[in-house]
Design a protein around this motif. Structure first.
Motif, PDB file in Angstrom:
ATOM      1  N   GLY A  43       0.807  -3.589   9.474  1.00  0.00           N
ATOM      2  CA  GLY A  43      -0.496  -4.153   9.133  1.00  0.00           C
ATOM      3  C   GLY A  43      -0.818  -5.315  10.055  1.00  0.00           C
ATOM      4  O   GLY A  43      -0.463  -5.307  11.240  1.00  0.00           O
ATOM      5  N   LEU A  53     -11.676  -4.998  12.331  1.00  0.00           N
ATOM      6  CA  LEU A  53     -11.702  -4.864  10.879  1.00  0.00           C
ATOM      7  C   LEU A  53     -13.069  -5.263  10.335  1.00  0.00           C
ATOM      8  O   LEU A  53     -13.659  -6.268  10.746  1.00  0.00           O
ATOM      9  CB  LEU A  53     -10.639  -5.740  10.230  1.00  0.00           C
ATOM     10  CG  LEU A  53      -9.246  -5.143  10.141  1.00  0.00           C
ATOM     11  CD1 LEU A  53      -8.568  -5.199  11.485  1.00  0.00           C
ATOM     12  CD2 LEU A  53      -8.415  -5.868   9.089  1.00  0.00           C
ATOM     13  N   GLN A  68      -3.667   5.190   6.804  1.00  0.00           N
ATOM     14  CA  GLN A  68      -4.453   6.004   7.730  1.00  0.00           C
ATOM     15  C   GLN A  68      -5.060   7.158   6.955  1.00  0.00           C
ATOM     16  O   GLN A  68      -4.333   7.980   6.399  1.00  0.00           O
ATOM     17  CB  GLN A  68      -3.564   6.552   8.850  1.00  0.00           C
ATOM     18  CG  GLN A  68      -3.237   5.566   9.930  1.00  0.00           C
ATOM     19  CD  GLN A  68      -4.369   5.426  10.943  1.00  0.00           C
ATOM     20  OE1 GLN A  68      -5.413   6.054  10.830  1.00  0.00           O
ATOM     21  NE2 GLN A  68      -4.134   4.587  11.934  1.00  0.00           N
ATOM     22  N   GLN A  84      -1.535  -7.056  15.184  1.00  0.00           N
ATOM     23  CA  GLN A  84      -1.521  -5.794  14.465  1.00  0.00           C
ATOM     24  C   GLN A  84      -0.560  -4.843  15.132  1.00  0.00           C
ATOM     25  O   GLN A  84      -0.692  -4.548  16.324  1.00  0.00           O
ATOM     26  CB  GLN A  84      -2.920  -5.164  14.415  1.00  0.00           C
ATOM     27  CG  GLN A  84      -2.960  -3.880  13.623  1.00  0.00           C
ATOM     28  CD  GLN A  84      -4.335  -3.238  13.586  1.00  0.00           C
ATOM     29  OE1 GLN A  84      -5.180  -3.509  14.416  1.00  0.00           O
ATOM     30  NE2 GLN A  84      -4.573  -2.394  12.603  1.00  0.00           N
ATOM     31  N   GLU A 126      -8.541   3.513   9.243  1.00  0.00           N
ATOM     32  CA  GLU A 126      -7.401   2.873   8.604  1.00  0.00           C
ATOM     33  C   GLU A 126      -7.935   1.845   7.605  1.00  0.00           C
ATOM     34  O   GLU A 126      -8.862   1.083   7.914  1.00  0.00           O
ATOM     35  CB  GLU A 126      -6.481   2.209   9.623  1.00  0.00           C
ATOM     36  CG  GLU A 126      -5.165   1.742   9.018  1.00  0.00           C
ATOM     37  CD  GLU A 126      -4.078   1.512  10.059  1.00  0.00           C
ATOM     38  OE1 GLU A 126      -4.400   1.385  11.254  1.00  0.00           O
ATOM     39  OE2 GLU A 126      -2.900   1.443   9.648  1.00  0.00           O
ATOM     40  N   TYR A 127      -7.326   1.820   6.443  1.00  0.00           N
ATOM     41  CA  TYR A 127      -7.793   0.967   5.358  1.00  0.00           C
ATOM     42  C   TYR A 127      -6.696  -0.038   5.009  1.00  0.00           C
ATOM     43  O   TYR A 127      -5.532   0.323   4.821  1.00  0.00           O
ATOM     44  CB  TYR A 127      -8.154   1.815   4.133  1.00  0.00           C
ATOM     45  CG  TYR A 127      -9.354   2.699   4.391  1.00  0.00           C
ATOM     46  CD1 TYR A 127      -9.219   3.906   5.072  1.00  0.00           C
ATOM     47  CD2 TYR A 127     -10.631   2.312   3.978  1.00  0.00           C
ATOM     48  CE1 TYR A 127     -10.312   4.699   5.341  1.00  0.00           C
ATOM     49  CE2 TYR A 127     -11.737   3.099   4.244  1.00  0.00           C
ATOM     50  CZ  TYR A 127     -11.567   4.295   4.920  1.00  0.00           C
ATOM     51  OH  TYR A 127     -12.657   5.080   5.196  1.00  0.00           O
ATOM     52  N   PHE A 128      -7.121  -1.282   4.906  1.00  0.00           N
ATOM     53  CA  PHE A 128      -6.182  -2.364   4.623  1.00  0.00           C
ATOM     54  C   PHE A 128      -6.590  -3.093   3.349  1.00  0.00           C
ATOM     55  O   PHE A 128      -7.739  -3.516   3.204  1.00  0.00           O
ATOM     56  CB  PHE A 128      -6.153  -3.381   5.765  1.00  0.00           C
ATOM     57  CG  PHE A 128      -5.587  -2.853   7.046  1.00  0.00           C
ATOM     58  CD1 PHE A 128      -6.417  -2.323   8.023  1.00  0.00           C
ATOM     59  CD2 PHE A 128      -4.219  -2.886   7.280  1.00  0.00           C
ATOM     60  CE1 PHE A 128      -5.900  -1.845   9.211  1.00  0.00           C
ATOM     61  CE2 PHE A 128      -3.696  -2.406   8.466  1.00  0.00           C
ATOM     62  CZ  PHE A 128      -4.538  -1.874   9.432  1.00  0.00           C
ATOM     63  N   GLY A 146      -1.387  -0.928   5.575  1.00  0.00           N
ATOM     64  CA  GLY A 146      -2.470  -0.042   5.959  1.00  0.00           C
ATOM     65  C   GLY A 146      -2.243   1.402   5.554  1.00  0.00           C
ATOM     66  O   GLY A 146      -1.105   1.855   5.404  1.00  0.00           O
ATOM     67  N   GLN A 197     -10.875  -0.199   9.285  1.00  0.00           N
ATOM     68  CA  GLN A 197     -10.831  -0.269  10.747  1.00  0.00           C
ATOM     69  C   GLN A 197     -11.054   1.130  11.291  1.00  0.00           C
ATOM     70  O   GLN A 197     -10.176   1.998  11.194  1.00  0.00           O
ATOM     71  CB  GLN A 197      -9.499  -0.833  11.232  1.00  0.00           C
ATOM     72  CG  GLN A 197      -9.450  -1.060  12.730  1.00  0.00           C
ATOM     73  CD  GLN A 197      -8.128  -1.662  13.165  1.00  0.00           C
ATOM     74  OE1 GLN A 197      -7.085  -1.424  12.573  1.00  0.00           O
ATOM     75  NE2 GLN A 197      -8.161  -2.457  14.224  1.00  0.00           N
ATOM     76  N   GLN A 216       0.868  -1.167   0.000  1.00  0.00           N
ATOM     77  CA  GLN A 216       0.000   0.000   0.000  1.00  0.00           C
ATOM     78  C   GLN A 216       0.907   1.219   0.000  1.00  0.00           C
ATOM     79  O   GLN A 216       1.741   1.390   0.882  1.00  0.00           O
ATOM     80  CB  GLN A 216      -0.915   0.008   1.224  1.00  0.00           C
ATOM     81  CG  GLN A 216      -1.948  -1.088   1.192  1.00  0.00           C
ATOM     82  CD  GLN A 216      -2.902  -1.007   2.363  1.00  0.00           C
ATOM     83  OE1 GLN A 216      -2.991  -1.937   3.166  1.00  0.00           O
ATOM     84  NE2 GLN A 216      -3.642   0.084   2.480  1.00  0.00           N
TER      85      GLN A 216
END
Lengths: 117, 113
Positions: free
Chosen positions: B42, A44, A112, B37, A88-90, A110, A38, A6
């Motif tokens: 991650g 999640l 933010q 985590q 937060e995006y995973f 991830g 998240q 990412q």
């Protein structure tokens, strides 16, 4: 080994701005692709998923992602972000087979996202 | 939300002590996973289970052991906790169909002092 990248670690946007978060994976076989979100202090939750078919997938809360096989990418987009999208995006990719079967999700590090009013 | 319960939700423990985290599911899913985590990393897979008494290592398994004596419970044990194991631990479950997503528990925040 499979990996997920990412590119953006921290993104700050104003409300109504457009969002695009990059995700690239390294794996030569068939993949299942996911974006999870998240929210602060929470677990999640699945935003959207791609298994097969139309490479443009739509998820919850106005998010969408496009699978581009030739680029090994699965970028997340939203035309107009809201303050409530702060999270937060995973990005995640399923591994093919583990011992005994099953999906191993390999996650990116991830992104933010902070949306300012 | 999928029926996944992690306990405890928060724990502070001292270096060198054993710690067990529990994941309980009511979905009868075959596969269960433990992730940790950490900022900048991650989520990383510690161990997973593909059935009762069937477990295998993930990418960061050193210092951890697991057990699954029943379909619904998956235990993660830190044999001798270290400060590097301070983290948030998530349990996840998934079904048999490969085209399915994983569902996550609420997480356990573990602090080793």
């Amino acid at each position: 080994a499979q990996s997920v990248s990412q590119h953006n670690h921290h993104v700050i946007l104003s409300e109504a701005a457009s969002l695009e978060l990059g995700c690239n994976y390294s794996y030569g076989g068939t993949v299942n692709l996911f974006w999870y979100v998240q929210y602060p202090g929470q677990h999640l939750q699945l935003l959207l998923k791609y298994f097969s078919g139309d490479p443009l997938v739509k998820g919850i809360k106005g998010f969408e992602a496009e699978f581009i096989k030739s680029k090994f990418s699965f970028n997340l987009r939203k035309p107009s972000v809201q303050w409530s999208d702060t999270a937060e995006y995973f990005c995640a990719v399923t591994h093919v087979i583990l011992t005994g079967g099953g999906n191993k999700l390999t996650f990116g590090t991830g992104t933010q996202l902070k949306v300012e009013l | 939300d999928a029926g996944i319960t992690q306990s405890p939700r928060h724990k502070v423990t001292e270096t060198g002590t054993p710690v067990t985290l529990r994941c309980h599911q009511t979905e009868n899913h075959r596969y269960m996973y433990w992730y940790r985590q950490d900022p900048g990393h991650g989520l990383r897979l510690i161990h997973y289970s593909y059935g009762v008494k069937d477990t295998d290592k993930g990418e960061v398994s050193d210092g951890y052991s697991v057990s699954r004596s029943k379909t619904e419970d998956f235990l993660l044990t830190l044999e001798s906790a270290t400060s590097s194991q301070t983290s948030v631990y998530f349990c996840a479950i998934s079904g048999t169909d490969l085209n399915t997503e994983a569902f996550f528990g609420q997480g356990t925040r573990l602090t080793v002092v």
